[in-house]
Structures are given as C-alpha cells and as structure tokens.
Write a protein that holds these residues in place. Sequence first.
Motif: not given
Length: 69
Positions: A1-20
């Motif tokens: 019953m509990s659907e997981v919402e997809p994130p707004f941005r892919p995690r890979v992009k977020i990790v890239e931005k954080q590292k940058y």
Amino acid sequence: MSEVEPPFRPRVKIVEKQKYFQNIPKHTYLKGPFDKVTSVAIPIALAGTSLFLIGRGIYNMSLGIGKKE
C-alpha cells in the motif's frame, strides 16, 4: 500500500553536485556560476546608485535647486 515516490533528481546527479560544491576552495556564497553577479555586482550597483542619489540630493539642497514655492 505504501508507494515510494521517485525523487525529483536522480541520486547520482545529487552526489555529483555535492562533490563539486564540497571540493571548490571558494567561499560558500560564491560557488555557483552566477553567484558573483548576485553576491557582488548587485550590491555594488545598489551602493553606487544610492551614493549617487545621496550626493545629488545634498548638492541640490546646498544650491536650493528644486525647491517648491
């Protein structure tokens, strides 16, 4: 019953931005590409304009220019 919402941005992009952003040696408020415009240029322009207007007002008051009769 509990659907997981997809994130707004892919995690890979977020990790890239954080590292940058974590590896840049600049200050936090100057890390983005347009941050120099918003953090430096706009405040300098506002300060310059206000100083000009204050100076013009003092000049006009000292010479009595623009008085209402």
